[in-house]
Write a protein that holds these residues in place. Structure first.
Motif, PDB file in Angstrom:
ATOM      1  N   GLU A  45     -13.318 -22.579 -35.371  1.00 14.55           N
ATOM      2  CA  GLU A  45     -14.241 -22.779 -36.487  1.00 14.55           C
ATOM      3  C   GLU A  45     -15.213 -21.607 -36.624  1.00 14.55           C
ATOM      4  OE1 GLU A  45     -17.705 -25.833 -38.108  1.00 14.55           O
ATOM      5  OE2 GLU A  45     -17.065 -25.976 -36.022  1.00 14.55           O
ATOM      6  N   GLU A  46     -15.757 -21.136 -35.510  1.00 18.70           N
ATOM      7  CA  GLU A  46     -16.708 -20.019 -35.555  1.00 18.70           C
ATOM      8  C   GLU A  46     -16.033 -18.745 -36.059  1.00 18.70           C
ATOM      9  OE1 GLU A  46     -19.729 -21.479 -32.004  1.00 18.70           O
ATOM     10  OE2 GLU A  46     -17.886 -20.396 -31.473  1.00 18.70           O
ATOM     11  N   ILE A  47     -14.808 -18.503 -35.591  1.00 14.53           N
ATOM     12  CA  ILE A  47     -14.076 -17.317 -36.055  1.00 14.53           C
ATOM     13  C   ILE A  47     -13.754 -17.468 -37.540  1.00 14.53           C
ATOM     14  CG2 ILE A  47     -12.028 -15.881 -35.764  1.00 14.53           C
ATOM     15  CD1 ILE A  47     -11.944 -16.880 -32.805  1.00 14.53           C
ATOM     16  N   ARG A  48     -13.315 -18.658 -37.932  1.00 14.91           N
ATOM     17  CA  ARG A  48     -12.967 -18.909 -39.339  1.00 14.91           C
ATOM     18  C   ARG A  48     -14.182 -18.698 -40.251  1.00 14.91           C
ATOM     19  NH1 ARG A  48      -8.610 -21.011 -41.126  1.00 14.91           N
ATOM     20  NH2 ARG A  48      -8.092 -22.113 -39.203  1.00 14.91           N
ATOM     21  N   VAL A  49     -15.353 -19.153 -39.826  1.00 18.42           N
ATOM     22  CA  VAL A  49     -16.574 -18.952 -40.616  1.00 18.42           C
ATOM     23  C   VAL A  49     -16.874 -17.458 -40.741  1.00 18.42           C
ATOM     24  CG1 VAL A  49     -19.097 -19.243 -40.571  1.00 18.42           C
ATOM     25  CG2 VAL A  49     -17.600 -21.209 -40.220  1.00 18.42           C
ATOM     26  N   ALA A  50     -16.702 -16.708 -39.662  1.00 18.99           N
ATOM     27  CA  ALA A  50     -16.921 -15.257 -39.720  1.00 18.99           C
ATOM     28  C   ALA A  50     -15.979 -14.624 -40.744  1.00 18.99           C
ATOM     29  CB  ALA A  50     -16.707 -14.628 -38.348  1.00 18.99           C
ATOM     30  N   VAL A  51     -14.723 -15.048 -40.713  1.00 11.54           N
ATOM     31  CA  VAL A  51     -13.733 -14.507 -41.651  1.00 11.54           C
ATOM     32  C   VAL A  51     -14.090 -14.888 -43.095  1.00 11.54           C
ATOM     33  CG1 VAL A  51     -11.304 -14.655 -42.380  1.00 11.54           C
ATOM     34  CG2 VAL A  51     -11.871 -14.418 -39.948  1.00 11.54           C
ATOM     35  N   GLN A  52     -14.377 -16.156 -43.332  1.00  4.98           N
ATOM     36  CA  GLN A  52     -14.701 -16.608 -44.694  1.00  4.98           C
ATOM     37  C   GLN A  52     -15.924 -15.882 -45.247  1.00  4.98           C
ATOM     38  OE1 GLN A  52     -15.063 -20.820 -44.001  1.00  4.98           O
ATOM     39  NE2 GLN A  52     -12.888 -21.208 -44.383  1.00  4.98           N
ATOM     40  N   GLU A  53     -16.945 -15.806 -44.429  1.00  6.81           N
ATOM     41  CA  GLU A  53     -18.189 -15.171 -44.882  1.00  6.81           C
ATOM     42  C   GLU A  53     -17.983 -13.678 -45.116  1.00  6.81           C
ATOM     43  OE1 GLU A  53     -21.897 -15.469 -46.364  1.00  6.81           O
ATOM     44  OE2 GLU A  53     -20.747 -17.160 -45.595  1.00  6.81           O
ATOM     45  N   ALA A  54     -17.314 -13.010 -44.187  1.00  7.64           N
ATOM     46  CA  ALA A  54     -17.063 -11.570 -44.325  1.00  7.64           C
ATOM     47  C   ALA A  54     -16.174 -11.280 -45.534  1.00  7.64           C
ATOM     48  CB  ALA A  54     -16.429 -11.024 -43.050  1.00  7.64           C
ATOM     49  N   LYS A  57     -17.636 -11.171 -48.901  1.00 11.03           N
ATOM     50  CA  LYS A  57     -18.445  -9.975 -49.151  1.00 11.03           C
ATOM     51  C   LYS A  57     -17.597  -8.699 -49.060  1.00 11.03           C
ATOM     52  CE  LYS A  57     -22.578 -12.287 -47.479  1.00 11.03           C
ATOM     53  NZ  LYS A  57     -22.148 -13.476 -48.202  1.00 11.03           N
ATOM     54  N   HIS A  58     -16.277  -8.855 -49.162  1.00 10.03           N
ATOM     55  CA  HIS A  58     -15.329  -7.736 -49.142  1.00 10.03           C
ATOM     56  C   HIS A  58     -15.392  -6.932 -47.849  1.00 10.03           C
ATOM     57  CE1 HIS A  58     -14.572  -8.737 -53.278  1.00 10.03           C
ATOM     58  NE2 HIS A  58     -15.880  -8.714 -53.490  1.00 10.03           N
ATOM     59  N   MET A  59     -15.701  -7.609 -46.747  1.00  9.49           N
ATOM     60  CA  MET A  59     -15.715  -6.994 -45.426  1.00  9.49           C
ATOM     61  C   MET A  59     -14.455  -7.428 -44.681  1.00  9.49           C
ATOM     62  SD  MET A  59     -19.704  -7.951 -44.631  1.00  9.49           S
ATOM     63  CE  MET A  59     -19.699  -7.520 -42.936  1.00  9.49           C
ATOM     64  N   THR A  60     -14.033  -6.626 -43.708  1.00  6.34           N
ATOM     65  CA  THR A  60     -12.901  -6.986 -42.862  1.00  6.34           C
ATOM     66  C   THR A  60     -13.404  -7.541 -41.540  1.00  6.34           C
ATOM     67  OG1 THR A  60     -12.791  -4.723 -42.025  1.00  6.34           O
ATOM     68  CG2 THR A  60     -11.344  -5.270 -43.880  1.00  6.34           C
ATOM     69  N   VAL A  61     -12.512  -8.238 -40.828  1.00  6.62           N
ATOM     70  CA  VAL A  61     -12.869  -8.827 -39.534  1.00  6.62           C
ATOM     71  C   VAL A  61     -11.852  -8.408 -38.488  1.00  6.62           C
ATOM     72  CG1 VAL A  61     -13.292 -10.953 -38.243  1.00  6.62           C
ATOM     73  CG2 VAL A  61     -13.936 -10.816 -40.657  1.00  6.62           C
ATOM     74  N   ALA A  62     -12.348  -7.786 -37.442  1.00  7.75           N
ATOM     75  CA  ALA A  62     -11.546  -7.417 -36.280  1.00  7.75           C
ATOM     76  C   ALA A  62     -11.877  -8.397 -35.162  1.00  7.75           C
ATOM     77  CB  ALA A  62     -11.878  -5.994 -35.837  1.00  7.75           C
ATOM     78  N   GLU A  76      -5.100 -17.856 -36.501  1.00  7.90           N
ATOM     79  CA  GLU A  76      -5.243 -19.077 -37.299  1.00  7.90           C
ATOM     80  C   GLU A  76      -6.476 -19.017 -38.195  1.00  7.90           C
ATOM     81  OE1 GLU A  76      -5.081 -22.218 -34.391  1.00  7.90           O
ATOM     82  OE2 GLU A  76      -2.942 -21.886 -34.023  1.00  7.90           O
ATOM     83  N   ALA A  77      -7.495 -18.299 -37.746  1.00  4.70           N
ATOM     84  CA  ALA A  77      -8.723 -18.162 -38.540  1.00  4.70           C
ATOM     85  C   ALA A  77      -8.583 -17.107 -39.635  1.00  4.70           C
ATOM     86  CB  ALA A  77      -9.897 -17.815 -37.624  1.00  4.70           C
ATOM     87  N   GLY A  78      -7.563 -16.256 -39.553  1.00  4.85           N
ATOM     88  CA  GLY A  78      -7.305 -15.282 -40.614  1.00  4.85           C
ATOM     89  C   GLY A  78      -7.943 -13.919 -40.455  1.00  4.85           C
ATOM     90  N   VAL A  79      -8.172 -13.466 -39.202  1.00  2.00           N
ATOM     91  CA  VAL A  79      -8.755 -12.133 -39.013  1.00  2.00           C
ATOM     92  C   VAL A  79      -7.830 -11.054 -39.571  1.00  2.00           C
ATOM     93  CG1 VAL A  79     -10.056 -12.863 -36.968  1.00  2.00           C
ATOM     94  CG2 VAL A  79      -7.809 -11.773 -36.689  1.00  2.00           C
ATOM     95  N   ASP A  80      -8.399  -9.892 -39.827  1.00  2.00           N
ATOM     96  CA  ASP A  80      -7.636  -8.777 -40.388  1.00  2.00           C
ATOM     97  C   ASP A  80      -6.946  -7.942 -39.321  1.00  2.00           C
ATOM     98  OD1 ASP A  80      -8.435  -9.049 -43.275  1.00  2.00           O
ATOM     99  OD2 ASP A  80     -10.411  -8.906 -42.319  1.00  2.00           O
ATOM    100  N   SER A  81      -7.514  -7.932 -38.110  1.00  2.00           N
ATOM    101  CA  SER A  81      -6.872  -7.183 -37.027  1.00  2.00           C
ATOM    102  C   SER A  81      -7.183  -7.817 -35.678  1.00  2.00           C
ATOM    103  CB  SER A  81      -7.315  -5.714 -37.021  1.00  2.00           C
ATOM    104  OG  SER A  81      -8.683  -5.606 -36.652  1.00  2.00           O
ATOM    105  N   ILE A  82      -6.255  -7.635 -34.766  1.00  2.00           N
ATOM    106  CA  ILE A  82      -6.421  -8.035 -33.371  1.00  2.00           C
ATOM    107  C   ILE A  82      -6.603  -6.757 -32.578  1.00  2.00           C
ATOM    108  CG2 ILE A  82      -5.277  -9.047 -31.341  1.00  2.00           C
ATOM    109  CD1 ILE A  82      -6.007 -11.172 -33.397  1.00  2.00           C
ATOM    110  N   GLU A  83      -7.687  -6.678 -31.829  1.00  2.00           N
ATOM    111  CA  GLU A  83      -7.952  -5.513 -30.979  1.00  2.00           C
ATOM    112  C   GLU A  83      -7.467  -5.835 -29.566  1.00  2.00           C
ATOM    113  OE1 GLU A  83      -9.583  -2.935 -32.735  1.00  2.00           O
ATOM    114  OE2 GLU A  83      -9.408  -4.332 -34.411  1.00  2.00           O
ATOM    115  N   HIS A  84      -6.644  -5.004 -29.021  1.00  2.00           N
ATOM    116  CA  HIS A  84      -6.063  -5.108 -27.681  1.00  2.00           C
ATOM    117  C   HIS A  84      -4.796  -5.964 -27.668  1.00  2.00           C
ATOM    118  CE1 HIS A  84      -9.626  -3.050 -26.416  1.00  2.00           C
ATOM    119  NE2 HIS A  84     -10.390  -4.057 -26.804  1.00  2.00           N
ATOM    120  N   GLY A  85      -4.890  -7.275 -27.780  1.00  2.00           N
ATOM    121  CA  GLY A  85      -3.700  -8.135 -27.822  1.00  2.00           C
ATOM    122  C   GLY A  85      -2.835  -8.061 -26.580  1.00  2.00           C
TER     123      GLY A  85
END
Length: 143
Positions: A45-54, A57-62, A76-85
């Motif tokens: 939920e916290e990650i999803r809120v970060a994604v929705q809010e960003a 505002k036309h921002m990306t989420v890593a 599942e939250a819809g981030v734009d990139s995974i760092e490391h993985g």
């Protein structure tokens, strides 16, 4: 961050300060002495809120996500990139392809991190995970 409201507030504040990208910490790190790489730091939920809010505002989420569960929550939250993985699996790779999510496979600690780690080599014995202990041991042994 202790709630979705905290995350929303942080994204908004960073937007107002001029940020064009938000980076969330979905999991612990290899160089961290206090958590393990598969510890999740945020809820879906916290990650999803970060994604929705960003994204509003036309921002990306890593997402800093090394452990498998954190990677999954981030996808599942819809981030734009995974760092490391580091512990990504085949299903997650397919999901990333389907969603158009980028994977940034930075597997070597930055020079600054290495210098910081060398300055505190005593942490080697207190690192909680074998991966952390091995990483610090290798760093402390290098010239």
């Amino acid at each position: 961050m202790n709630s979705a409201s905290d995350v929303r507030r942080a994204v908004r504040e960073n937007f107002k300060l001029g940020a064009g990208n938000i980076k969330v910490m979905a999991t612990g790190g290899v160089m961290s002495a206090d958590d393990e790489v598969d510890d999740t730091e945020l809820t879906e939920e916290e990650i999803r809120v970060a994604v929705q809010e960003a994204h509003s505002k036309h921002m990306t989420v890593a997402s800093h996500a090394q452990g498998n569960r954190g990677i999954q929550l981030s996808l599942e939250a819809g981030v734009d990139s995974i760092e490391h993985g580091i512990y990504i699996d085949a299903d997650q790779i397919q999901l990333m392809k389907d969603q158009g999510t980028y994977l940034v496979r930075r597997l070597v600690p930055a020079t600054r991190s290495t210098v910081t780690a060398k300055a505190s080599c005593r942490i080697t014995s207190t690192a909680r995970t074998p991966a952390s202990r091995k990483s610090f041991t290798r760093t402390c042994a290098s010239p």
